[in-house]
Enzyme design. Structure first.
Site, PDB file in Angstrom:
ATOM      1  N   GLU A   1     -48.860  54.245  -5.133  1.00  0.00           N
ATOM      2  CA  GLU A   1     -47.464  54.016  -5.705  1.00  0.00           C
ATOM      3  C   GLU A   1     -46.253  54.997  -5.277  1.00  0.00           C
ATOM      4  O   GLU A   1     -45.704  55.684  -5.520  1.00  0.00           O
ATOM      5  CB  GLU A   1     -47.278  54.550  -7.304  1.00  0.00           C
ATOM      6  CG  GLU A   1     -48.326  53.722  -8.185  1.00  0.00           C
ATOM      7  CD  GLU A   1     -48.438  54.012  -9.852  1.00  0.00           C
ATOM      8  OE1 GLU A   1     -47.728  55.087  -9.991  1.00  0.00           O
ATOM      9  OE2 GLU A   1     -48.920  53.255 -10.343  1.00  0.00           O
TER      10      GLU A   1
ATOM     11  N   ARG B   1     -62.633  54.127  -8.768  1.00  0.00           N
ATOM     12  CA  ARG B   1     -61.433  54.507  -7.563  1.00  0.00           C
ATOM     13  C   ARG B   1     -61.116  55.848  -8.082  1.00  0.00           C
ATOM     14  O   ARG B   1     -60.778  56.388  -9.251  1.00  0.00           O
ATOM     15  CB  ARG B   1     -60.382  53.674  -8.051  1.00  0.00           C
ATOM     16  CG  ARG B   1     -59.012  53.941  -6.928  1.00  0.00           C
ATOM     17  CD  ARG B   1     -57.813  52.867  -7.385  1.00  0.00           C
ATOM     18  NE  ARG B   1     -56.694  53.552  -6.752  1.00  0.00           N
ATOM     19  CZ  ARG B   1     -55.439  53.765  -7.273  1.00  0.00           C
ATOM     20  NH1 ARG B   1     -55.449  53.472  -8.643  1.00  0.00           N
ATOM     21  NH2 ARG B   1     -54.484  54.262  -6.616  1.00  0.00           N
TER      22      ARG B   1
ATOM     23  N   GLU C   1     -54.856  49.492 -11.160  1.00  0.00           N
ATOM     24  CA  GLU C   1     -54.549  50.364 -12.418  1.00  0.00           C
ATOM     25  C   GLU C   1     -54.093  49.438 -13.283  1.00  0.00           C
ATOM     26  O   GLU C   1     -53.211  48.561 -13.015  1.00  0.00           O
ATOM     27  CB  GLU C   1     -53.525  51.335 -12.376  1.00  0.00           C
ATOM     28  CG  GLU C   1     -54.211  52.724 -11.509  1.00  0.00           C
ATOM     29  CD  GLU C   1     -53.146  53.889 -11.439  1.00  0.00           C
ATOM     30  OE1 GLU C   1     -52.064  53.832 -12.403  1.00  0.00           O
ATOM     31  OE2 GLU C   1     -53.100  54.655 -10.334  1.00  0.00           O
TER      32      GLU C   1
ATOM     33  N   TYR D   1     -48.458  47.980 -15.674  1.00  0.00           N
ATOM     34  CA  TYR D   1     -48.500  48.540 -17.025  1.00  0.00           C
ATOM     35  C   TYR D   1     -47.559  47.708 -18.191  1.00  0.00           C
ATOM     36  O   TYR D   1     -48.052  47.458 -19.280  1.00  0.00           O
ATOM     37  CB  TYR D   1     -48.105  50.182 -17.393  1.00  0.00           C
ATOM     38  CG  TYR D   1     -49.119  50.776 -16.551  1.00  0.00           C
ATOM     39  CD1 TYR D   1     -50.317  51.357 -17.144  1.00  0.00           C
ATOM     40  CD2 TYR D   1     -49.066  51.112 -15.291  1.00  0.00           C
ATOM     41  CE1 TYR D   1     -51.229  52.218 -16.722  1.00  0.00           C
ATOM     42  CE2 TYR D   1     -50.047  51.918 -14.744  1.00  0.00           C
ATOM     43  CZ  TYR D   1     -51.033  52.402 -15.312  1.00  0.00           C
ATOM     44  OH  TYR D   1     -51.998  53.033 -14.786  1.00  0.00           O
TER      45      TYR D   1
ATOM     46  N   HIS E   1     -52.411  60.535  -3.757  1.00  0.00           N
ATOM     47  CA  HIS E   1     -51.738  60.035  -5.296  1.00  0.00           C
ATOM     48  C   HIS E   1     -51.167  61.374  -5.549  1.00  0.00           C
ATOM     49  O   HIS E   1     -51.540  62.217  -6.433  1.00  0.00           O
ATOM     50  CB  HIS E   1     -53.181  59.861  -6.357  1.00  0.00           C
ATOM     51  CG  HIS E   1     -52.699  59.134  -7.525  1.00  0.00           C
ATOM     52  ND1 HIS E   1     -53.541  58.160  -7.783  1.00  0.00           N
ATOM     53  CD2 HIS E   1     -51.849  59.447  -8.475  1.00  0.00           C
ATOM     54  CE1 HIS E   1     -52.977  57.761  -8.871  1.00  0.00           C
ATOM     55  NE2 HIS E   1     -51.959  58.452  -9.240  1.00  0.00           N
TER      56      HIS E   1
ATOM     57  N   ASN F   1     -50.762  47.986  -9.268  1.00  0.00           N
ATOM     58  CA  ASN F   1     -50.777  48.692 -10.711  1.00  0.00           C
ATOM     59  C   ASN F   1     -49.837  48.126 -11.437  1.00  0.00           C
ATOM     60  O   ASN F   1     -48.720  47.908 -11.207  1.00  0.00           O
ATOM     61  CB  ASN F   1     -50.363  50.181 -10.506  1.00  0.00           C
ATOM     62  CG  ASN F   1     -51.710  50.925  -9.794  1.00  0.00           C
ATOM     63  OD1 ASN F   1     -52.491  50.208  -9.575  1.00  0.00           O
ATOM     64  ND2 ASN F   1     -51.084  52.311  -9.365  1.00  0.00           N
TER      65      ASN F   1
END
Ligand code: IFM
Length: 482
Positions: A186, A87, A387, A317, A131, A315
């Site tokens: 995002e 990606r 991600e 985290y 992005h 995504n």
């Protein structure tokens, strides 16, 4: 095989479904460098990173990981890892230096070479169109631009139309060889960190502008999907990547649950509801009544935004703990609340547990919670983890090895969580480590290393970290240790 037929095997390996997509992810401004080469125009991140005090140590993406010049070497690394997918993002200001007008052939050629190199290596390209590197001129505006109280950039409606034009150029150039397309990465960050908190480009601190930006990012997504559908073969996969938040109330109290609802509305449902249900979250419209009247949502916008897509990129985290109370943030560099509408009523107390170099708690349970929420709320939408990864203080030892056991542990735990979610019915089709290379981590500059490949920025030498070798083994056996 469908997810329902998927049964984890009883051996010591948590094996993923056949055909599971294994990848790594990057973004143009974070790795490419060559900021002024081959006609690339400036983006809001070029401007922001040059503004004193905005990015740690005054770092910029001018050189980054020099991927623009080292692309074949980087594709060779991907081949060595054995991944099925890669990606990357296309830099809008390489394709349209001013964000409008004809496409730059040199800009498109770079991505065409990248895609060809990937295909030659047997790797499926996954192209993200945005992005965060908005062409600066769209933020600044031109003298002839229609007057708009919201200023330029994403708060300005026209930016969504410009994005559709840009999409057409890229789709025409790469549509015959890229099968998976992601419109935006995002949008919450682009809108709220960029226009409300002011810690990302363009650095504005206007909650009303941030809400307008969010709507126009959604609209840009919808227009881009329409443009892609018109240009691409029916087999193309069109997607959107959201940084959805796994939210937890600090205490089991009505006030904290209400705080979670407020944050969920602006962080998650502001994007999920328009894209998948063609509506705005009613509670958000109520919460934000003193900030905005939403009059910039025109007839037909929500229908356009809800143009069907084929998968959702997630995504993840770390989870977020939310409490009622005056806004404070664990990050002292966050001058304004990124939660318009909930600003006065929300606190983010630090979550317990081990932390990454970003000071983000390591908690794979949040990924499981998110995936099972999506299983329940969007049962017909395949998911891609576009991600997931962690920054640690990595360095090469005297033998030139980079040992990163914490990253391996992080990836292992999160892959086990993905596996558990799949076993429990979540339709997850792929996983992309963030990131292939150490890179420019936005306001943190080069101080945070997310790569599974170490980059020595002085020499631009690449070194596979232990986590890269570990990940290659995961890919090879399509699973992780139980
Ligand atoms: O580096 C970023 C990426 O650009 C977007 N998602 C989060 C990553 C880590 O902060």
């Amino acid at each position: 095989m469908t997810t329902n037929e998927f049964r984890p095997d009883a051996s010591a390996t948590l094996r993923f479904p056949a055909g599971f997509r294994w990848g790594t992810a990057t973004a143009a401004y974070q790795i490419e460098g060559a900021a002024q080469e081959d006609g690339r125009g400036p983006s809001i991140w070029d401007t922001f990173s040059r503004t004193p005090g905005k990015v740690l140590h005054g770092d910029t993406g001018d050189t980054a990981a020099d991927h623009y010049h080292r692309m074949p070497e980087d594709v060779a690394l991907l081949r060595e890892l054995g991944v099925s997918d890669y990606r990357f993002s296309v830099a809008w200001p390489r394709v349209q230096p001013d964000g409008r007008g004809p496409a730059s052939q040199k800009g498109l050629d770079f991505y065409r070479r990248l895609v060809d190199e990937l295909l030659d290596a047997g790797i499926r390209p996954v192209a993200t169109l945005y992005h965060w590197d908005l062409p600066q001129q769209l933020e600044t505006g031109l003298p002839g631009d229609s007057a708009d109280a919201a200023g330029g950039g994403w708060p300005r409606r026209d930016t969504a139309e410009r994005f559709a034009d840009y999409t057409r150029y890229v789709a025409e150039a790469l549509g015959d060889r890229v099968a998976t397309w992601i419109t935006l990465n995002e949008p919450w960050c682009a809108a709220f960190l960029g226009y409300a908190a002011g810690i990302h480009a363009p650095g504005r601190t206007d909650p009303a502008a941030a809400l307008r930006a969010a709507h126009h990012l959604n609209l840009a997504h919808g227009r881009s999907v329409q443009a892609l559908r018109a240009a691409l073969p029916a087999s193309a996969e069109i997607s959107l990547t959201l940084n959805l938040f796994a939210l937890r109330p600090a205490r089991d109290s009505g006030a904290d649950r209400e705080a979670v609802r407020c944050v969920d509305a602006v962080a998650n449902r502001l994007f999920l509801d328009p894209v998948f249900h063609g509506r705005l979250p009613e509670d958000l419209v109520r919460d934000t009544a003193e900030v905005t009247d939403w009059s910039y949502v025109h007839d037909g916008d929500l229908e356009a935004i809800a143009t069907p897509i084929d998968s959702l990129g997630v995504n993840y985290y770390t989870p977020l703990v939310v409490a009622a109370g005056a806004h404070t943030s664990p990050s002292s560099s966050r001058p304004r609340s990124p939660w318009p509408g909930a600003a006065g009523d929300v606190r983010l107390p630090p979550a317990p547990g081990p932390r990454t170099a970003m000071d983000w708690p390591v908690d794979a349970g949040g990924l499981y919670e998110l995936l099972t929420r999506l299983r329940d709320e969007l049962p017909h939408t395949p998911l891609l983890i576009t991600e997931n990864g962690a920054a640690y203080h990595d360095y090469a030892d005297p033998e030139g090895r980079v040992h990163d056991p914490e990253r391996i542990a992080y990836l292992h735990q999160h892959l086990a969580a993905v596996h558990r979610a799949i076993a429990d019915g979540a339709d997850v089709r792929g996983y992309f480590v963030w990131s292939l290379l150490d890179n420019f981590e936005w306001a943190y500059g080069y101080s945070k290393r997310f790569g599974i490949v170490h980059v020595d920025y002085a020499s631009q030498r690449r070194t596979l970290k232990d986590s890269a070798r570990w990940y290659a083994a995961v890919v090879a056996r399509n699973g992780v240790e139980a």
